[in-house]
Design a protein around this motif. Sequence first.
Motif, PDB file in Angstrom:
ATOM      1  N   THR A  37      30.801  55.545  24.753  1.00 36.76           N
ATOM      2  CA  THR A  37      31.158  55.816  23.370  1.00 36.76           C
ATOM      3  C   THR A  37      32.604  56.255  23.289  1.00 36.76           C
ATOM      4  O   THR A  37      33.016  57.207  23.948  1.00 36.76           O
ATOM      5  CB  THR A  37      30.258  56.918  22.790  1.00 36.76           C
ATOM      6  N   TYR A  38      33.389  55.534  22.497  1.00 36.03           N
ATOM      7  CA  TYR A  38      34.761  55.924  22.214  1.00 36.03           C
ATOM      8  C   TYR A  38      34.838  56.215  20.722  1.00 36.03           C
ATOM      9  O   TYR A  38      34.994  55.310  19.914  1.00 36.03           O
ATOM     10  CB  TYR A  38      35.728  54.797  22.594  1.00 36.03           C
ATOM     11  N   ALA A  39      34.708  57.484  20.345  1.00 39.18           N
ATOM     12  CA  ALA A  39      34.596  57.817  18.935  1.00 39.18           C
ATOM     13  C   ALA A  39      35.958  57.992  18.277  1.00 39.18           C
ATOM     14  O   ALA A  39      36.213  57.464  17.213  1.00 39.18           O
ATOM     15  CB  ALA A  39      33.765  59.078  18.761  1.00 39.18           C
ATOM     16  N   GLY A  40      36.862  58.747  18.916  1.00 38.53           N
ATOM     17  CA  GLY A  40      38.129  59.055  18.283  1.00 38.53           C
ATOM     18  C   GLY A  40      37.918  59.886  17.032  1.00 38.53           C
ATOM     19  O   GLY A  40      36.860  60.463  16.811  1.00 38.53           O
ATOM     20  N   ASP A  41      38.925  59.949  16.181  1.00 39.79           N
ATOM     21  CA  ASP A  41      38.839  60.650  14.909  1.00 39.79           C
ATOM     22  C   ASP A  41      38.395  59.651  13.846  1.00 39.79           C
ATOM     23  O   ASP A  41      39.120  58.718  13.507  1.00 39.79           O
ATOM     24  CB  ASP A  41      40.202  61.262  14.555  1.00 39.79           C
ATOM     25  N   THR A  42      37.192  59.838  13.307  1.00 37.67           N
ATOM     26  CA  THR A  42      36.625  58.889  12.353  1.00 37.67           C
ATOM     27  C   THR A  42      37.010  59.188  10.905  1.00 37.67           C
ATOM     28  O   THR A  42      36.596  58.461  10.005  1.00 37.67           O
ATOM     29  CB  THR A  42      35.091  58.863  12.473  1.00 37.67           C
ATOM     30  N   GLY A  43      37.775  60.251  10.679  1.00 46.26           N
ATOM     31  CA  GLY A  43      38.257  60.549   9.340  1.00 46.26           C
ATOM     32  C   GLY A  43      37.267  61.348   8.509  1.00 46.26           C
ATOM     33  O   GLY A  43      36.098  61.518   8.873  1.00 46.26           O
ATOM     34  N   ASP A  44      37.747  61.827   7.356  1.00 46.06           N
ATOM     35  CA  ASP A  44      36.933  62.693   6.504  1.00 46.06           C
ATOM     36  C   ASP A  44      35.928  61.922   5.655  1.00 46.06           C
ATOM     37  O   ASP A  44      34.925  62.489   5.216  1.00 46.06           O
ATOM     38  CB  ASP A  44      37.835  63.509   5.566  1.00 46.06           C
ATOM     39  N   ALA A  45      36.187  60.648   5.391  1.00 43.84           N
ATOM     40  CA  ALA A  45      35.293  59.867   4.533  1.00 43.84           C
ATOM     41  C   ALA A  45      33.941  59.680   5.216  1.00 43.84           C
ATOM     42  O   ALA A  45      33.846  59.602   6.439  1.00 43.84           O
ATOM     43  CB  ALA A  45      35.915  58.516   4.210  1.00 43.84           C
ATOM     44  N   LEU A  46      32.885  59.620   4.393  1.00 43.01           N
ATOM     45  CA  LEU A  46      31.531  59.410   4.891  1.00 43.01           C
ATOM     46  C   LEU A  46      30.988  58.123   4.291  1.00 43.01           C
ATOM     47  O   LEU A  46      30.833  58.008   3.079  1.00 43.01           O
ATOM     48  CB  LEU A  46      30.635  60.586   4.508  1.00 43.01           C
ATOM     49  N   ASP A  47      30.703  57.141   5.161  1.00 44.46           N
ATOM     50  CA  ASP A  47      30.188  55.848   4.712  1.00 44.46           C
ATOM     51  C   ASP A  47      29.096  55.413   5.681  1.00 44.46           C
ATOM     52  O   ASP A  47      29.367  54.786   6.701  1.00 44.46           O
ATOM     53  CB  ASP A  47      31.311  54.818   4.644  1.00 44.46           C
ATOM     54  N   VAL A  48      27.843  55.755   5.354  1.00 39.89           N
ATOM     55  CA  VAL A  48      26.753  55.413   6.274  1.00 39.89           C
ATOM     56  C   VAL A  48      26.494  53.914   6.321  1.00 39.89           C
ATOM     57  O   VAL A  48      25.879  53.421   7.272  1.00 39.89           O
ATOM     58  CB  VAL A  48      25.455  56.173   5.906  1.00 39.89           C
ATOM     59  N   SER A  49      26.978  53.164   5.311  1.00 39.45           N
ATOM     60  CA  SER A  49      26.790  51.708   5.336  1.00 39.45           C
ATOM     61  C   SER A  49      27.580  51.057   6.468  1.00 39.45           C
ATOM     62  O   SER A  49      27.281  49.932   6.860  1.00 39.45           O
ATOM     63  CB  SER A  49      27.196  51.094   3.992  1.00 39.45           C
ATOM     64  N   TYR A 273      13.560  63.798   4.323  1.00 34.56           N
ATOM     65  CA  TYR A 273      13.795  62.973   5.507  1.00 34.56           C
ATOM     66  C   TYR A 273      14.802  63.647   6.422  1.00 34.56           C
ATOM     67  O   TYR A 273      15.550  64.534   6.013  1.00 34.56           O
ATOM     68  CB  TYR A 273      14.285  61.562   5.140  1.00 34.56           C
ATOM     69  N   VAL A 274      14.798  63.184   7.658  1.00 38.71           N
ATOM     70  CA  VAL A 274      15.845  63.485   8.635  1.00 38.71           C
ATOM     71  C   VAL A 274      16.308  62.149   9.198  1.00 38.71           C
ATOM     72  O   VAL A 274      15.473  61.319   9.586  1.00 38.71           O
ATOM     73  CB  VAL A 274      15.361  64.401   9.771  1.00 38.71           C
ATOM     74  N   ARG A 275      17.619  61.922   9.238  1.00 44.18           N
ATOM     75  CA  ARG A 275      18.174  60.656   9.713  1.00 44.18           C
ATOM     76  C   ARG A 275      19.351  60.903  10.654  1.00 44.18           C
ATOM     77  O   ARG A 275      20.003  61.949  10.584  1.00 44.18           O
ATOM     78  CB  ARG A 275      18.663  59.793   8.531  1.00 44.18           C
ATOM     79  N   ALA A 276      19.609  59.911  11.494  1.00 42.54           N
ATOM     80  CA  ALA A 276      20.800  59.912  12.333  1.00 42.54           C
ATOM     81  C   ALA A 276      21.406  58.512  12.347  1.00 42.54           C
ATOM     82  O   ALA A 276      20.682  57.509  12.281  1.00 42.54           O
ATOM     83  CB  ALA A 276      20.456  60.350  13.767  1.00 42.54           C
ATOM     84  N   TYR A 277      22.715  58.479  12.427  1.00 41.74           N
ATOM     85  CA  TYR A 277      23.460  57.233  12.438  1.00 41.74           C
ATOM     86  C   TYR A 277      24.457  57.229  13.584  1.00 41.74           C
ATOM     87  O   TYR A 277      24.978  58.286  13.976  1.00 41.74           O
ATOM     88  CB  TYR A 277      24.244  57.049  11.126  1.00 41.74           C
ATOM     89  N   GLN A 278      24.734  56.049  14.085  1.00 40.56           N
ATOM     90  CA  GLN A 278      25.685  55.868  15.185  1.00 40.56           C
ATOM     91  C   GLN A 278      26.890  55.077  14.677  1.00 40.56           C
ATOM     92  O   GLN A 278      26.752  54.170  13.869  1.00 40.56           O
ATOM     93  CB  GLN A 278      25.005  55.110  16.326  1.00 40.56           C
ATOM     94  N   PHE A 279      28.072  55.446  15.164  1.00 43.40           N
ATOM     95  CA  PHE A 279      29.262  54.702  14.802  1.00 43.40           C
ATOM     96  C   PHE A 279      29.217  53.302  15.419  1.00 43.40           C
ATOM     97  O   PHE A 279      28.782  53.125  16.556  1.00 43.40           O
ATOM     98  CB  PHE A 279      30.539  55.415  15.305  1.00 43.40           C
ATOM     99  N   ILE A 280      29.671  52.295  14.670  1.00 41.78           N
ATOM    100  CA  ILE A 280      29.719  50.932  15.196  1.00 41.78           C
ATOM    101  C   ILE A 280      31.089  50.338  14.925  1.00 41.78           C
ATOM    102  O   ILE A 280      31.875  50.888  14.153  1.00 41.78           O
ATOM    103  CB  ILE A 280      28.627  50.037  14.567  1.00 41.78           C
TER     104      ILE A 280
END
Length: 280
Positions: A37-49, A273-280
């Motif tokens: 996993t190379y996440a880096g800084d993903t920024g302040d915006a939240l976009d689960v789509s 609900y409880v959910r989790a998302y992964q960066f792609i």
Amino acid sequence: MDRLSPVDRVRGMANRRAFLRASVTATLIAICDIRITYAGDTGDALDVSSMKMTFEDPFDALSVSAWGPGTRWISHTPWNGDFGGARFSDPDGEFPFAVQDGMLRITAARDSKGLWRSGLIASVDHDGNGFAQQYGYFEMRARLPDGPGVWPAFWLIGKDRSKATAEIDVIEYYGDKPGAYSSTVHVWHKDGRHDSAYSRISAFANATPSDLHTYGVKIDSDFIRMYFDGNLVWKTKTLPEHRQPMYLLVDLGIVDGITKMAAADPSFMFVDYVRAYQFI
């Protein structure tokens, strides 16, 4: 026949070595199913789509046992630690867990001896089986109890506790301190040191805890960001101990103090609900 210069021969050997290293690495990843996993800084915006959902429990049915295995949740912390003014109970009938109106209902109530009992769920068992993820976005949608003595929470713990315990408290709501909730990140070191960062989130100045709201955290290699109803409310630097797979916990605690005498008996927390998302 053309002859390669010494410089060209060296370059060719270097290129072949680089190719071989890349081929070996690719083969090992394929064989071992290693995820890097190379996440880096993903920024302040939240976009689960733009992310991939990796975990979801809509609580249409219960999958909770005392210690597992074979269920989505266990009803204790994996290290078997109680905290606060209520003991966390094994599931027994509809106490402390039930499905009501398509949501998980967690009940806190006094037992026949007058002692508080309540419920906690964790997504990893004592042997490390279950859901945990490095980086990504983690979210709970819930209705919280209000009033003195109640202490509902949604939090994450790092799987590797050999040198330190990495903790992220997405929300801790103390009902005797209305108007805001707490978000905190901790590192509890084995040698007794404690690193933490903390913020009071004044979300309930204009919102009501007992209404449905989302509480989320986005974790990348640089920052831990907290969200209320999809809006950024706080961020802090990611410490090295938090750069690991983390698992989920939800509980309805009772404050261990004088205010627990005033807590509503019973008190209820509802989790949609409880959910989790992964960066792609």
